[in-house]
Design a protein around this motif. Structure first.
Motif, short mmCIF file in Angstrom:
data_model
loop_
_atom_site.label_atom_id
_atom_site.label_comp_id
_atom_site.label_asym_id
_atom_site.label_seq_id
_atom_site.Cartn_x
_atom_site.Cartn_y
_atom_site.Cartn_z
N TYR A 22 -15.12 -20.44 -2.90
CA TYR A 22 -14.02 -19.47 -2.97
C TYR A 22 -13.03 -19.84 -4.06
O TYR A 22 -12.56 -18.98 -4.81
N ARG A 23 -12.67 -21.11 -4.16
CA ARG A 23 -11.72 -21.53 -5.19
C ARG A 23 -12.31 -21.35 -6.59
O ARG A 23 -11.58 -21.14 -7.55
N VAL A 88 -7.19 -14.32 1.65
CA VAL A 88 -7.83 -14.86 2.85
C VAL A 88 -6.74 -15.42 3.77
O VAL A 88 -5.72 -15.93 3.32
N VAL A 89 -6.98 -15.30 5.06
CA VAL A 89 -6.06 -15.87 6.04
C VAL A 89 -6.30 -17.37 6.10
O VAL A 89 -7.44 -17.82 6.20
N THR A 90 -5.22 -18.16 6.02
CA THR A 90 -5.37 -19.62 5.98
C THR A 90 -4.52 -20.29 7.04
O THR A 90 -3.69 -21.14 6.74
N VAL A 109 -5.39 -23.17 -2.88
CA VAL A 109 -5.92 -21.83 -2.60
C VAL A 109 -4.86 -20.76 -2.82
O VAL A 109 -5.09 -19.57 -2.55
N SER A 110 -3.67 -21.13 -3.31
CA SER A 110 -2.58 -20.18 -3.51
C SER A 110 -2.94 -19.16 -4.58
O SER A 110 -3.71 -19.44 -5.51
N VAL A 129 -11.22 -28.07 -9.09
CA VAL A 129 -11.40 -27.78 -7.67
C VAL A 129 -11.92 -29.01 -6.93
O VAL A 129 -11.40 -29.40 -5.88
N LEU A 130 -12.95 -29.64 -7.48
CA LEU A 130 -13.55 -30.78 -6.80
C LEU A 130 -12.59 -31.97 -6.73
O LEU A 130 -12.53 -32.67 -5.72
N ARG A 131 -11.83 -32.16 -7.80
CA ARG A 131 -10.94 -33.32 -7.86
C ARG A 131 -9.62 -33.07 -7.12
O ARG A 131 -9.21 -33.86 -6.27
N GLU A 132 -8.93 -31.99 -7.46
CA GLU A 132 -7.58 -31.76 -6.95
C GLU A 132 -7.57 -31.19 -5.53
O GLU A 132 -6.70 -31.54 -4.73
N ALA A 133 -8.50 -30.31 -5.22
CA ALA A 133 -8.51 -29.70 -3.89
C ALA A 133 -9.22 -30.56 -2.86
O ALA A 133 -8.80 -30.64 -1.70
#
Length: 294
Positions: A22-23, A88-90, A109-110, A129-133
């Motif tokens: 998704y990100r 998306v609902v989070t 995801v903002s 995405v892989l590193r920061e999230a």
């Protein structure tokens, strides 16, 4: 490895795979397609070649997402009006008990960050995405992308600088953001332009995504007075004909307007420095169809 074990291992990692996809892609349907393709490859993989199921699944999902993103970029260039991610609902709830981890996931995801990620190359986006999230080590990301660790570090540094320069400068207390959102809705519904102007930054922007499938501005509106006038003009209709409820959307408070149980409009305010810096309005029915509002 039994069929049940194969399924259980995949389900154990599904949330991470969906989060990565998704990100990367900004759309639920595309993310689900990628995860489904990852499942097909996982279920048919030679078990002798899979040493680490998690690494295999993340690598497969990330590479599929990169390929999908490259395909989507040409489609987005022809998109009618501004493009925003699918909301998306989070409501993380008990699944993310640690407040620091929750903050990282919410920011990654903002809407603001996902919009910035659109300007990165597919590889930069994957690394970010892989590193920061998700906090993957550089060595693991390098293996996932089939790049050297030094190259991945360079991509990560470039992507992070790019995002940091363009995202909101300060973390905002959700309660403050919720209060400002509710006050701006009240001002809009009440036709109170002067009060509205006190809530908006002088250089505020309004970004509305309809994809040409609903009535909404097809260009970004800028400056407090122009944005305020637009919100006051449409605000009374929001409360007059639609049901409204607050929800956490993409990690932050938002207002969801619905009719007959179907989402019609999502409004979210990006807050910085005690005022609203950007208003996001999502009206594309294709992006709201899967939004759970019950």
């Amino acid at each position: 490895m039994t069929a049940d074990t194969v399924t259980d291992l995949f389900e154990e990692h599904r949330s991470v795979l969906t989060g990565v996809a998704y990100r990367m892609l900004g759309r639920v349907a595309d993310a689900e397609d990628v995860v489904q393709e990852a499942w097909l490859r996982w279920s048919s993989a030679d078990r002798g070649d899979v040493r680490e199921p998690r690494a295999f699944l993340v690598t497969t999902t990330t590479r599929l997402a990169i390929d999908r993103l490259r395909h989507l970029q040409s489609r987005r260039e022809a998109y009618v009006g501004p493009w925003l991610p699918e909301p998306v609902v989070t409501e993380f709830g008990r699944t993310v008990p640690d407040s620091a981890e929750r903050a990282v996931l919410a920011e990654s995801v903002s809407l603001a960050v996902l919009v910035v990620l659109e300007s990165l190359s597919p590889l930069e986006r994957a690394v970010f995405v892989l590193r920061e999230a998700f906090g993957f080590p550089y060595a693991e990301i390098a293996a996932t992308l089939d790049r050297s660790e030094s190259a991945v570090r360079q991509l990560a540094g470039r992507a992070k600088r790019h995002v940091e320069e363009r995202k909101p400068r300060y973390a905002v207390d959700p309660a403050v953001r919720r209060d400002l959102t509710e006050r701006f809705l009240s001002a809009a519904a009440g036709g109170d332009l002067e009060h509205m102007l006190t809530l908006l930054a002088p250089d505020v922007r309004l970004v509305s995504d309809s994809g040409g499938n609903a009535k909404a501005p097809r260009r970004i509106i800028e400056t407090a007075r122009k944005v305020g006038r637009f919100l006051v003009a449409v605000g009374q209709g929001w409360r007059g004909t639609l049901d409204v409820r607050p929800l956490e959307i993409n990690g932050a408070p938002a207002l969801v307007f619905s009719s007959d149980g179907k989402a019609d409009t999502v409004v979210q305010a990006e807050v910085d420095g005690g005022v609203i810096q950007c208003v996001y309005i999502l009206r594309n029915p294709d992006k709201l169809a899967s939004l759970a509002i019950d």
